[in-house]
Design a protein around this motif. Structure first.
Motif, PDB file in Angstrom:
ATOM      1  N   ASN A 198       0.823  -1.210   0.000  1.00  0.00           N
ATOM      2  CA  ASN A 198       0.000   0.000   0.000  1.00  0.00           C
ATOM      3  C   ASN A 198       0.859   1.264   0.000  1.00  0.00           C
ATOM      4  O   ASN A 198       0.528   2.246  -0.655  1.00  0.00           O
ATOM      5  N   ALA A 199       1.962   1.211   0.737  1.00  0.00           N
ATOM      6  CA  ALA A 199       2.876   2.352   0.792  1.00  0.00           C
ATOM      7  C   ALA A 199       3.449   2.661  -0.581  1.00  0.00           C
ATOM      8  O   ALA A 199       3.529   3.826  -0.997  1.00  0.00           O
ATOM      9  N   ILE A 200       3.835   1.623  -1.302  1.00  0.00           N
ATOM     10  CA  ILE A 200       4.411   1.827  -2.642  1.00  0.00           C
ATOM     11  C   ILE A 200       3.361   2.389  -3.595  1.00  0.00           C
ATOM     12  O   ILE A 200       3.643   3.291  -4.397  1.00  0.00           O
ATOM     13  N   TYR A 201       2.143   1.894  -3.498  1.00  0.00           N
ATOM     14  CA  TYR A 201       1.051   2.414  -4.328  1.00  0.00           C
ATOM     15  C   TYR A 201       0.868   3.913  -4.102  1.00  0.00           C
ATOM     16  O   TYR A 201       0.765   4.697  -5.063  1.00  0.00           O
ATOM     17  N   LEU A 202       0.859   4.332  -2.840  1.00  0.00           N
ATOM     18  CA  LEU A 202       0.660   5.747  -2.524  1.00  0.00           C
ATOM     19  C   LEU A 202       1.870   6.578  -2.950  1.00  0.00           C
ATOM     20  O   LEU A 202       1.721   7.709  -3.430  1.00  0.00           O
ATOM     21  N   ALA A 203       3.068   6.028  -2.801  1.00  0.00           N
ATOM     22  CA  ALA A 203       4.277   6.737  -3.240  1.00  0.00           C
ATOM     23  C   ALA A 203       4.250   6.958  -4.750  1.00  0.00           C
ATOM     24  O   ALA A 203       4.663   8.015  -5.244  1.00  0.00           O
ATOM     25  N   LYS A 204       3.753   5.981  -5.485  1.00  0.00           N
ATOM     26  CA  LYS A 204       3.670   6.115  -6.947  1.00  0.00           C
ATOM     27  C   LYS A 204       2.661   7.189  -7.359  1.00  0.00           C
ATOM     28  O   LYS A 204       2.741   7.735  -8.459  1.00  0.00           O
ATOM     29  N   LEU A 205       1.728   7.505  -6.466  1.00  0.00           N
ATOM     30  CA  LEU A 205       0.771   8.580  -6.721  1.00  0.00           C
ATOM     31  C   LEU A 205       1.350   9.947  -6.359  1.00  0.00           C
ATOM     32  O   LEU A 205       0.695  10.979  -6.556  1.00  0.00           O
ATOM     33  N   GLY A 206       2.560   9.948  -5.803  1.00  0.00           N
ATOM     34  CA  GLY A 206       3.227  11.204  -5.503  1.00  0.00           C
ATOM     35  C   GLY A 206       3.186  11.638  -4.051  1.00  0.00           C
ATOM     36  O   GLY A 206       3.638  12.750  -3.720  1.00  0.00           O
ATOM     37  N   TYR A 207       2.675  10.791  -3.169  1.00  0.00           N
ATOM     38  CA  TYR A 207       2.616  11.148  -1.751  1.00  0.00           C
ATOM     39  C   TYR A 207       3.957  10.894  -1.058  1.00  0.00           C
ATOM     40  O   TYR A 207       4.763  10.071  -1.501  1.00  0.00           O
ATOM     41  N   ASP A 208       4.176  11.611   0.041  1.00  0.00           N
ATOM     42  CA  ASP A 208       5.337  11.431   0.903  1.00  0.00           C
ATOM     43  C   ASP A 208       4.942  10.376   1.940  1.00  0.00           C
ATOM     44  O   ASP A 208       4.151  10.655   2.842  1.00  0.00           O
ATOM     45  N   VAL A 209       5.482   9.162   1.815  1.00  0.00           N
ATOM     46  CA  VAL A 209       4.953   8.001   2.539  1.00  0.00           C
ATOM     47  C   VAL A 209       5.939   7.472   3.584  1.00  0.00           C
ATOM     48  O   VAL A 209       7.130   7.318   3.309  1.00  0.00           O
ATOM     49  N   THR A 210       5.397   7.178   4.751  1.00  0.00           N
ATOM     50  CA  THR A 210       6.149   6.493   5.802  1.00  0.00           C
ATOM     51  C   THR A 210       5.413   5.219   6.168  1.00  0.00           C
ATOM     52  O   THR A 210       4.225   5.262   6.490  1.00  0.00           O
ATOM     53  N   ALA A 211       6.106   4.079   6.103  1.00  0.00           N
ATOM     54  CA  ALA A 211       5.521   2.774   6.437  1.00  0.00           C
ATOM     55  C   ALA A 211       5.947   2.362   7.844  1.00  0.00           C
ATOM     56  O   ALA A 211       7.136   2.353   8.162  1.00  0.00           O
ATOM     57  N   TYR A 212       4.977   2.030   8.663  1.00  0.00           N
ATOM     58  CA  TYR A 212       5.213   1.546  10.022  1.00  0.00           C
ATOM     59  C   TYR A 212       4.877   0.060  10.105  1.00  0.00           C
ATOM     60  O   TYR A 212       3.830  -0.374   9.615  1.00  0.00           O
ATOM     61  N   ASP A 213       5.743  -0.706  10.739  1.00  0.00           N
ATOM     62  CA  ASP A 213       5.437  -2.112  11.017  1.00  0.00           C
ATOM     63  C   ASP A 213       6.357  -2.599  12.135  1.00  0.00           C
ATOM     64  O   ASP A 213       7.436  -2.035  12.346  1.00  0.00           O
ATOM     65  N   LEU A 214       5.939  -3.650  12.822  1.00  0.00           N
ATOM     66  CA  LEU A 214       6.809  -4.187  13.879  1.00  0.00           C
ATOM     67  C   LEU A 214       7.812  -5.194  13.340  1.00  0.00           C
ATOM     68  O   LEU A 214       8.737  -5.596  14.039  1.00  0.00           O
ATOM     69  N   SER A 215       7.670  -5.596  12.068  1.00  0.00           N
ATOM     70  CA  SER A 215       8.582  -6.566  11.465  1.00  0.00           C
ATOM     71  C   SER A 215       9.679  -5.868  10.657  1.00  0.00           C
ATOM     72  O   SER A 215       9.401  -5.224   9.640  1.00  0.00           O
ATOM     73  N   SER A 216      10.916  -6.018  11.089  1.00  0.00           N
ATOM     74  CA  SER A 216      12.040  -5.453  10.337  1.00  0.00           C
ATOM     75  C   SER A 216      12.198  -6.152   8.991  1.00  0.00           C
ATOM     76  O   SER A 216      12.590  -5.529   7.998  1.00  0.00           O
ATOM     77  N   VAL A 217      11.854  -7.432   8.932  1.00  0.00           N
ATOM     78  CA  VAL A 217      11.930  -8.175   7.674  1.00  0.00           C
ATOM     79  C   VAL A 217      10.920  -7.624   6.674  1.00  0.00           C
ATOM     80  O   VAL A 217      11.235  -7.383   5.502  1.00  0.00           O
ATOM     81  N   GLY A 218       9.708  -7.407   7.129  1.00  0.00           N
ATOM     82  CA  GLY A 218       8.678  -6.832   6.270  1.00  0.00           C
ATOM     83  C   GLY A 218       9.099  -5.483   5.716  1.00  0.00           C
ATOM     84  O   GLY A 218       8.926  -5.200   4.525  1.00  0.00           O
ATOM     85  N   LEU A 219       9.667  -4.650   6.569  1.00  0.00           N
ATOM     86  CA  LEU A 219      10.080  -3.317   6.128  1.00  0.00           C
ATOM     87  C   LEU A 219      11.247  -3.368   5.149  1.00  0.00           C
ATOM     88  O   LEU A 219      11.323  -2.542   4.233  1.00  0.00           O
ATOM     89  N   ARG A 220      12.143  -4.334   5.319  1.00  0.00           N
ATOM     90  CA  ARG A 220      13.220  -4.500   4.343  1.00  0.00           C
ATOM     91  C   ARG A 220      12.654  -4.861   2.977  1.00  0.00           C
ATOM     92  O   ARG A 220      13.101  -4.363   1.943  1.00  0.00           O
ATOM     93  N   HIS A 221      11.638  -5.726   2.978  1.00  0.00           N
ATOM     94  CA  HIS A 221      10.983  -6.082   1.721  1.00  0.00           C
ATOM     95  C   HIS A 221      10.275  -4.866   1.116  1.00  0.00           C
ATOM     96  O   HIS A 221      10.233  -4.717  -0.110  1.00  0.00           O
ATOM     97  N   ALA A 222       9.718  -4.011   1.972  1.00  0.00           N
ATOM     98  CA  ALA A 222       9.040  -2.800   1.496  1.00  0.00           C
ATOM     99  C   ALA A 222      10.029  -1.885   0.771  1.00  0.00           C
ATOM    100  O   ALA A 222       9.707  -1.314  -0.281  1.00  0.00           O
ATOM    101  N   ILE A 223      11.234  -1.754   1.313  1.00  0.00           N
ATOM    102  CA  ILE A 223      12.257  -0.921   0.668  1.00  0.00           C
ATOM    103  C   ILE A 223      12.651  -1.516  -0.686  1.00  0.00           C
ATOM    104  O   ILE A 223      12.821  -0.794  -1.672  1.00  0.00           O
ATOM    105  N   LEU A 224      12.769  -2.841  -0.746  1.00  0.00           N
ATOM    106  CA  LEU A 224      13.086  -3.497  -2.018  1.00  0.00           C
ATOM    107  C   LEU A 224      11.977  -3.285  -3.042  1.00  0.00           C
ATOM    108  O   LEU A 224      12.242  -3.033  -4.220  1.00  0.00           O
ATOM    109  N   LEU A 225      10.722  -3.368  -2.575  1.00  0.00           N
ATOM    110  CA  LEU A 225       9.588  -3.162  -3.476  1.00  0.00           C
ATOM    111  C   LEU A 225       9.552  -1.717  -3.968  1.00  0.00           C
ATOM    112  O   LEU A 225       9.204  -1.458  -5.127  1.00  0.00           O
ATOM    113  N   ALA A 226       9.916  -0.786  -3.108  1.00  0.00           N
ATOM    114  CA  ALA A 226       9.971   0.617  -3.521  1.00  0.00           C
ATOM    115  C   ALA A 226      11.013   0.814  -4.624  1.00  0.00           C
ATOM    116  O   ALA A 226      10.748   1.483  -5.628  1.00  0.00           O
ATOM    117  N   LYS A 227      12.176   0.213  -4.450  1.00  0.00           N
ATOM    118  CA  LYS A 227      13.226   0.315  -5.481  1.00  0.00           C
ATOM    119  C   LYS A 227      12.762  -0.302  -6.795  1.00  0.00           C
ATOM    120  O   LYS A 227      13.023   0.233  -7.874  1.00  0.00           O
TER     121      LYS A 227
END
Length: 198
Positions: free
Chosen positions: A48-77
């Motif tokens: 969802n964060a990547i979808y909103l970033a692609k729309l031009g929003y300034d996005v911050t993703a919160y989660d308790l899983s460091s693994v999930g967030l690492r995957h989020a950064i990869l998906l953003a790239k």
């Protein structure tokens, strides 16, 4: 569920819920003004964060899983966008009140923590901002299509209505929705959808 369980889940099955944004978020994201700072809570691997970033929003993703967030950064790239990430347990940590809007999709915590969790999400948004979320209701326990499989992690619509009562509610839905999100959300389930404005 505890952090370790989510870390293991995302390690063993990357992009558990797929790479496509939740349908409700896609439907309602137009509510956020352009260039808004949006917080995505219980964001997991970032779809969802990547979808909103692609729309031009300034996005911050919160989660308790460091693994999930690492995957989020990869998906953003992978999608040529940039997001910020914060590892945090929203049942224990209160984020700053600095966002123009917030979303949360299927963030399920124990009943004793649900009010604090929802309140912390709402409190992160400035006056006038929108908060959007979709969660499974207690009725989801009868469906074999996703969710925690434990009624103590599902939501009572009356609780939700009480918690959002101070705010302007422009959308509240309690009923079935078809979700095809990775391999964990597969078919018709029973959801609660909320759009409020502070």
């Amino acid at each position: 569920m505890p952090k370790e369980k989510w870390d293991n889940q995302f390690s063993e099955k990357p992009f558990t819920y797929g790479k496509t944004a939740n349908a409700f978020i896609q439907e309602k994201s137009y509510l956020f003004p352009s260039s808004s700072k949006i917080a995505c809570f219980a964001e997991g691997e970032g779809r969802n964060a990547i979808y909103l970033a692609k729309l031009g929003y300034d996005v911050t993703a919160y989660d308790l899983s460091s693994v999930g967030l690492r995957h989020a950064i990869l998906l953003a790239k992978e999608n040529n966008v940039t997001i910020k990430t914060v590892e945090a347990d929203l049942t224990k940590t209160k984020p700053e009140k600095k966002y123009d809007g917030a979303i949360m999709v299927f963030g399920h915590v124990e009943k004793t923590n649900q009010r604090k969790f929802i309140t912390n999400i709402i409190d992160s948004v400035r006056s006038g901002g929108y908060v959007l979320f979709e969660i499974y209701s207690e009725k989801q326990i009868k469906y074999d299509t996703g969710g925690p499989g434990n009624i103590h992690y599902l939501y009572d619509p009356i609780d939700i209505l009480n918690w959002i009562k101070p705010y302007e509610c422009s959308h509240f839905y309690y009923g079935e929705a078809n979700r095809q999100e990775g391999y964990r959300h597969t078919g018709v389930g029973h959801v609660i959808q909320v759009v409020i404005q502070k």
